[in-house]
Design an enzyme around this catalytic site. Sequence first.
Site, short mmCIF file in Angstrom:
data_model
loop_
_atom_site.label_atom_id
_atom_site.label_comp_id
_atom_site.label_asym_id
_atom_site.label_seq_id
_atom_site.Cartn_x
_atom_site.Cartn_y
_atom_site.Cartn_z
N HIS A 110 0.82 -1.22 0.00
CA HIS A 110 0.00 0.00 0.00
C HIS A 110 0.85 1.27 0.00
O HIS A 110 0.33 2.36 0.19
CB HIS A 110 -0.95 0.01 1.20
N CYS A 137 8.62 19.85 -7.26
CA CYS A 137 9.25 18.54 -7.18
C CYS A 137 10.76 18.74 -7.08
O CYS A 137 11.34 19.48 -7.88
CB CYS A 137 8.90 17.74 -8.43
N LEU A 204 -7.51 -9.53 16.33
CA LEU A 204 -8.31 -9.18 17.50
C LEU A 204 -9.74 -9.71 17.37
O LEU A 204 -10.34 -10.13 18.34
CB LEU A 204 -8.31 -7.65 17.63
ZN LIG Z 1 9.06 15.73 -10.76
#
Ligand SMILES: [Zn+2]
Length: 243
Positions: A110, A137, A204
């Site tokens: 994930h 970025c 659980l």
């Molecule tokens: Zn980038």
Amino acid sequence: MKKIYHHIVFLTGAGFSAESGLATFRGNGGLWNGCKVEDVATKEALANNRNKMFDFYNHLRREAAAAEPNAAHLALAELQKKYPGEVSIITQNLDMLHEKAKSQNVVHIHGQINQFRCLNCNNVQTARGDIFPDMPCPCCGVRGYIRPNIVLFGEPLFFQQQAALLLKSADLFVAAGTSGEIYPAAGFAGEAKENGALTVALNLTIPKNHLCFRTVVLGKAGDNVPKFAEKLLALADIARRRR
Ligand SMILES: [Zn+2]
């Protein structure tokens, strides 16, 4: 149970990290600032609600960074070190607690909370602190394209092929701290069973996919996992002495 397994595959989930103080944000009471993971881990949130989504994952990243591995993580790392067969870990957790416990080769299907990626240049980077929707970025310098490097609802899992290979070669599959509600990971037990593995759930509550398991042991991961790991090591020890 057999004395020695050739390849044990653990699938770990939210219940594994719960005792480290990381809330699951799912179901009843699983709220942060009035939002559930179902509200922010979506493509819609990524497109239209980026501030809320980034806030949520920044919060999660801070909590995960401050958390320490619990008895379950430590027992599993120890098992990887001592067991005479192979022990693999597939995790649904975004935190890095298996790594903090010194486990090896953890497959994060994930994604990881400590990473972000850029939709412009596709580079994956380590998030050392909070990230923001309009951040440039660090790789290509373009703004507005970064996102948490996690799998959103409806997106394919990361490392699918690797996970499938592990499920194929497992002769013991253990789902620990995962309630078998979120597919495709909830289908792993059935897959491993079809491939001939013994399947065990340590959780659980009774998992939703309980029919896929030969044995279900109820209890907290911090109790159940160390006990189960000890049992595996004891059985392997008996087998070794008989040789
Ligand atoms: Zn980038």
